[in-house]
Motif scaffolding. Structure first.
Motif, PDB file in Angstrom:
ATOM      1  N   LEU A  60       0.818  -1.209   0.000  1.00  0.00           N
ATOM      2  CA  LEU A  60       0.000   0.000   0.000  1.00  0.00           C
ATOM      3  C   LEU A  60       0.853   1.261   0.000  1.00  0.00           C
ATOM      4  O   LEU A  60       0.547   2.238  -0.677  1.00  0.00           O
ATOM      5  CB  LEU A  60      -0.929  -0.007   1.223  1.00  0.00           C
ATOM      6  N   GLU A  61       1.950   1.246   0.772  1.00  0.00           N
ATOM      7  CA  GLU A  61       2.765   2.454   0.885  1.00  0.00           C
ATOM      8  C   GLU A  61       3.349   2.869  -0.465  1.00  0.00           C
ATOM      9  O   GLU A  61       3.300   4.044  -0.846  1.00  0.00           O
ATOM     10  CB  GLU A  61       3.892   2.226   1.886  1.00  0.00           C
ATOM     11  N   SER A  62       3.873   1.907  -1.224  1.00  0.00           N
ATOM     12  CA  SER A  62       4.461   2.243  -2.522  1.00  0.00           C
ATOM     13  C   SER A  62       3.396   2.707  -3.502  1.00  0.00           C
ATOM     14  O   SER A  62       3.625   3.613  -4.309  1.00  0.00           O
ATOM     15  CB  SER A  62       5.207   1.037  -3.096  1.00  0.00           C
ATOM     16  N   ARG A  63       2.222   2.086  -3.436  1.00  0.00           N
ATOM     17  CA  ARG A  63       1.151   2.498  -4.341  1.00  0.00           C
ATOM     18  C   ARG A  63       0.649   3.894  -3.994  1.00  0.00           C
ATOM     19  O   ARG A  63       0.335   4.693  -4.877  1.00  0.00           O
ATOM     20  CB  ARG A  63       0.016   1.475  -4.298  1.00  0.00           C
ATOM     21  N   GLN A  64       0.556   4.194  -2.702  1.00  0.00           N
ATOM     22  CA  GLN A  64       0.100   5.522  -2.302  1.00  0.00           C
ATOM     23  C   GLN A  64       1.087   6.589  -2.764  1.00  0.00           C
ATOM     24  O   GLN A  64       0.689   7.673  -3.187  1.00  0.00           O
ATOM     25  CB  GLN A  64      -0.059   5.577  -0.779  1.00  0.00           C
ATOM     26  N   ALA A  65       2.379   6.299  -2.683  1.00  0.00           N
ATOM     27  CA  ALA A  65       3.379   7.259  -3.142  1.00  0.00           C
ATOM     28  C   ALA A  65       3.243   7.508  -4.637  1.00  0.00           C
ATOM     29  O   ALA A  65       3.471   8.622  -5.120  1.00  0.00           O
ATOM     30  CB  ALA A  65       4.776   6.750  -2.814  1.00  0.00           C
ATOM     31  N   ALA A  66       2.854   6.479  -5.383  1.00  0.00           N
ATOM     32  CA  ALA A  66       2.715   6.621  -6.833  1.00  0.00           C
ATOM     33  C   ALA A  66       1.485   7.435  -7.218  1.00  0.00           C
ATOM     34  O   ALA A  66       1.407   7.929  -8.344  1.00  0.00           O
ATOM     35  CB  ALA A  66       2.639   5.236  -7.481  1.00  0.00           C
ATOM     36  N   VAL A  67       0.544   7.551  -6.298  1.00  0.00           N
ATOM     37  CA  VAL A  67      -0.680   8.299  -6.601  1.00  0.00           C
ATOM     38  C   VAL A  67      -0.359   9.748  -6.959  1.00  0.00           C
ATOM     39  O   VAL A  67      -0.962  10.328  -7.861  1.00  0.00           O
ATOM     40  CB  VAL A  67      -1.668   8.240  -5.413  1.00  0.00           C
ATOM     41  N   VAL A  68       0.596  10.344  -6.261  1.00  0.00           N
ATOM     42  CA  VAL A  68       0.965  11.738  -6.532  1.00  0.00           C
ATOM     43  C   VAL A  68       1.464  11.882  -7.968  1.00  0.00           C
ATOM     44  O   VAL A  68       1.063  12.799  -8.700  1.00  0.00           O
ATOM     45  CB  VAL A  68       2.037  12.220  -5.537  1.00  0.00           C
ATOM     46  N   GLU A  69       2.325  10.963  -8.389  1.00  0.00           N
ATOM     47  CA  GLU A  69       2.824  10.996  -9.757  1.00  0.00           C
ATOM     48  C   GLU A  69       1.705  10.748 -10.757  1.00  0.00           C
ATOM     49  O   GLU A  69       1.606  11.438 -11.781  1.00  0.00           O
ATOM     50  CB  GLU A  69       3.905   9.933  -9.950  1.00  0.00           C
ATOM     51  N   ALA A  70       0.875   9.770 -10.448  1.00  0.00           N
ATOM     52  CA  ALA A  70      -0.224   9.437 -11.355  1.00  0.00           C
ATOM     53  C   ALA A  70      -1.190  10.606 -11.498  1.00  0.00           C
ATOM     54  O   ALA A  70      -1.679  10.905 -12.592  1.00  0.00           O
ATOM     55  CB  ALA A  70      -0.957   8.194 -10.853  1.00  0.00           C
ATOM     56  N   GLN A  71      -1.461  11.280 -10.382  1.00  0.00           N
ATOM     57  CA  GLN A  71      -2.403  12.387 -10.422  1.00  0.00           C
ATOM     58  C   GLN A  71      -1.864  13.547 -11.252  1.00  0.00           C
ATOM     59  O   GLN A  71      -2.625  14.231 -11.942  1.00  0.00           O
ATOM     60  CB  GLN A  71      -2.731  12.871  -9.007  1.00  0.00           C
ATOM     61  N   ALA A  72      -0.557  13.773 -11.206  1.00  0.00           N
ATOM     62  CA  ALA A  72       0.039  14.826 -12.022  1.00  0.00           C
ATOM     63  C   ALA A  72      -0.145  14.518 -13.511  1.00  0.00           C
ATOM     64  O   ALA A  72      -0.445  15.414 -14.314  1.00  0.00           O
ATOM     65  CB  ALA A  72       1.522  14.971 -11.689  1.00  0.00           C
ATOM     66  N   ILE A  73       0.030  13.260 -13.880  1.00  0.00           N
ATOM     67  CA  ILE A  73      -0.191  12.849 -15.268  1.00  0.00           C
ATOM     68  C   ILE A  73      -1.647  13.073 -15.657  1.00  0.00           C
ATOM     69  O   ILE A  73      -1.962  13.628 -16.723  1.00  0.00           O
ATOM     70  CB  ILE A  73       0.192  11.371 -15.453  1.00  0.00           C
ATOM     71  N   ILE A  74      -2.550  12.660 -14.778  1.00  0.00           N
ATOM     72  CA  ILE A  74      -3.981  12.784 -15.068  1.00  0.00           C
ATOM     73  C   ILE A  74      -4.387  14.246 -15.217  1.00  0.00           C
ATOM     74  O   ILE A  74      -5.127  14.610 -16.144  1.00  0.00           O
ATOM     75  CB  ILE A  74      -4.800  12.090 -13.967  1.00  0.00           C
ATOM     76  N   ASP A  75      -3.903  15.104 -14.326  1.00  0.00           N
ATOM     77  CA  ASP A  75      -4.263  16.526 -14.389  1.00  0.00           C
ATOM     78  C   ASP A  75      -3.826  17.132 -15.727  1.00  0.00           C
ATOM     79  O   ASP A  75      -4.567  17.920 -16.334  1.00  0.00           O
ATOM     80  CB  ASP A  75      -3.624  17.288 -13.231  1.00  0.00           C
ATOM     81  N   ALA A  76      -2.636  16.768 -16.186  1.00  0.00           N
ATOM     82  CA  ALA A  76      -2.145  17.295 -17.465  1.00  0.00           C
ATOM     83  C   ALA A  76      -3.000  16.791 -18.623  1.00  0.00           C
ATOM     84  O   ALA A  76      -3.340  17.553 -19.541  1.00  0.00           O
ATOM     85  CB  ALA A  76      -0.692  16.900 -17.677  1.00  0.00           C
ATOM     86  N   ARG A  77      -3.386  15.526 -18.575  1.00  0.00           N
ATOM     87  CA  ARG A  77      -4.186  14.961 -19.663  1.00  0.00           C
ATOM     88  C   ARG A  77      -5.627  15.481 -19.625  1.00  0.00           C
ATOM     89  O   ARG A  77      -6.275  15.591 -20.672  1.00  0.00           O
ATOM     90  CB  ARG A  77      -4.172  13.432 -19.590  1.00  0.00           C
ATOM     91  N   VAL A  78      -6.135  15.790 -18.447  1.00  0.00           N
ATOM     92  CA  VAL A  78      -7.463  16.410 -18.347  1.00  0.00           C
ATOM     93  C   VAL A  78      -7.439  17.761 -19.048  1.00  0.00           C
ATOM     94  O   VAL A  78      -8.351  18.108 -19.813  1.00  0.00           O
ATOM     95  CB  VAL A  78      -7.891  16.574 -16.877  1.00  0.00           C
TER      96      VAL A  78
END
Length: 423
Positions: free
Chosen positions: A312-330
């Motif tokens: 869970l810890e590693s996946r939660q850390a990746a959320v920040v990176e993933a969200q940055a990608i999503i915001d740009a694509r939105v």
């Protein structure tokens, strides 16, 4: 016409509510057709899984679409109102990208939802309810999901529903290797479960399904190891349930297929040896009353969330990176939507200019036919065309109120930069 995401999920609604709002796969094409015929909805797609029921649509009346959902399931709108979310345009796009990328799943980062979304798109395409807006939205969603999964650790140490079911069973029995496992159904979830449990080398594993051929095909797929693999007909459950220590069920049945009486009889035959039963279906395959039996450990999809903690810890850390990608694509998608909305205005502007050009060309050709010099005709044509093209902007500037003049002057400078270059 705006884009909306309407529905409920495991964050907003308990299982008892979600299962009442589920769409059966075979009913989806007709439901989509009914929605777009009866309501002011131009485009629509429905994603219905064990964890969510969501309607993605292009409409100016989202409340009408929500009323249809309630009416379709014979539920009063006030009953589901506390659990429903209504996301418009930017929020809707962001939500769809998050769902496709596994950021909104019960098991963070799980990949199964992407396949379910692709199936929802195929159904909508087949029903004829997927237009240019939703088609582009979903294609962008799939690209975002691929980018998130390939460039972040969101999929690292992923704990799927199937892996969670293995974990629960190991809590009770210690090891799967000595147990008999029954998988009821033959869909994608059961395939995942069969793969995970077959990897644990149980003593035997059976696949039960209404279509014996599908059950046998799935059993054959995992044959070859030390585990005895075989198929059962669904109508054999009553006689064979007692043979199994672990039961996993995920069918599309609208009613429970494993009832309290059936389990009670199986426990008597087993002399009350414990059973683990994992109900992955929505609506539920196993009657809720079974949970009250002393020798049964019954888990639903909501229960599985409680044991999803590995990685869970590693996946939660990746959320920040993933969200940055999503915001740009939105932002990119919304730019495309805005450009699409400008197309009629651009066509009208070009059409107006083309009409002026054709009129002045006709006048120039007549002047040439009368013997006027080409130099004079071209000078007149260019002056007339310039005056007519500039008439609208000049009038707008002259008539603009003081509070709007600065904005209009800036716009004119951007439209007509000096010397043909940006100022």
């Amino acid at each position: 016409m705006s884009l909306f995401a309407l529905g409920l999920n495991h964050h907003t609604a308990p299982l008892a509510v979600r299962e009442r709002m589920t769409f059966l796969p075979e009913a989806l094409p007709e439901a989509l057709g009914e929605l777009t015929r009866a309501r002011p909805v131009q485009e629509a797609a429905i994603l219905s899984t064990c964890n969510r029921t969501e309607l993605y649509c292009a409409t100016n009346d989202p409340d009408s679409a929500l009323d249809w959902m309630a009416q379709y399931h014979r539920i009063g709108p006030s009953e589901i109102a506390p659990y429903i979310y209504k996301l418009e345009q930017q929020q809707a796009v962001r939500h769809v990208f998050r769902v496709a990328s596994g950021l909104d799943s019960m098991v963070l980062g799980e990949p199964q939802i992407l396949g379910q979304m692709k199936q929802a798109v195929r159904v909508a395409e087949g029903a004829g309810t997927l237009g240019a807006l939703l088609h582009t939205l979903f294609q962008r969603s799939f690209a975002v999901a691929k980018e998130v999964r390939s460039t972040t650790a969101i999929g690292a140490n992923i704990v799927s529903m199937a892996a969670a079911a293995v974990h629960l069973s190991e809590r009770i029995f210690g090891s799967i290797s000595g147990q008999n496992v029954l998988c009821v159904g033959a869909g994608e979830m059961i395939e995942l479960c069969a793969a995970h449990f077959a990897g644990c080398s149980p003593r035997a594993m059976a696949i039960a399904n209404r279509t014996p051929e599908r059950a046998q095909a799935l059993a054959d797929r995992f044959a070859g190891g030390s585990t005895r693999m075989y198929a059962l007909r669904l109508d054999e459950l009553g006689d064979r349930l007692a043979d199994f220590d672990i039961v996993l069920s995920c069918t599309a049945s609208p009613l429970p297929i494993i009832g309290l009486g059936l389990v009670e009889r199986a426990l008597k035959q087993r002399r009350h040896r414990p059973m683990v039963m994992v109900d992955l279906a929505v609506p539920r395959d196993i009657e809720a009353e079974v949970d009250a039996l002393d020798d049964v450990f019954l888990y639903t999809v909501d229960d599985l969330a409680q044991i999803v903690d590995s990685g869970l810890e590693s996946r939660q850390a990746a959320v920040v990176e993933a969200q940055a990608i999503i915001d740009a694509r939105v932002a990119n998608f919304l730019q495309w939507v805005q450009a699409r909305e400008s197309v009629p205005a651009i066509r009208a502007l070009r059409g107006h200019a083309e009409d002026l050009r054709a009129l002045e060309l006709e006048r120039a050709l007549r002047a040439l036919s009368r013997g006027e010099s080409a130099e004079q005709v071209l000078d007149t044509l260019s002056r007339n065309l310039t005056n007519k093209l500039m008439h609208g902007p000049t009038r707008l500037l002259n008539e603009a109120p003081p509070e709007a003049r600065e904005h209009i002057e800036d716009l004119v400078r951007r439209l007509f930069p000096q010397n043909g270059h940006d100022a």
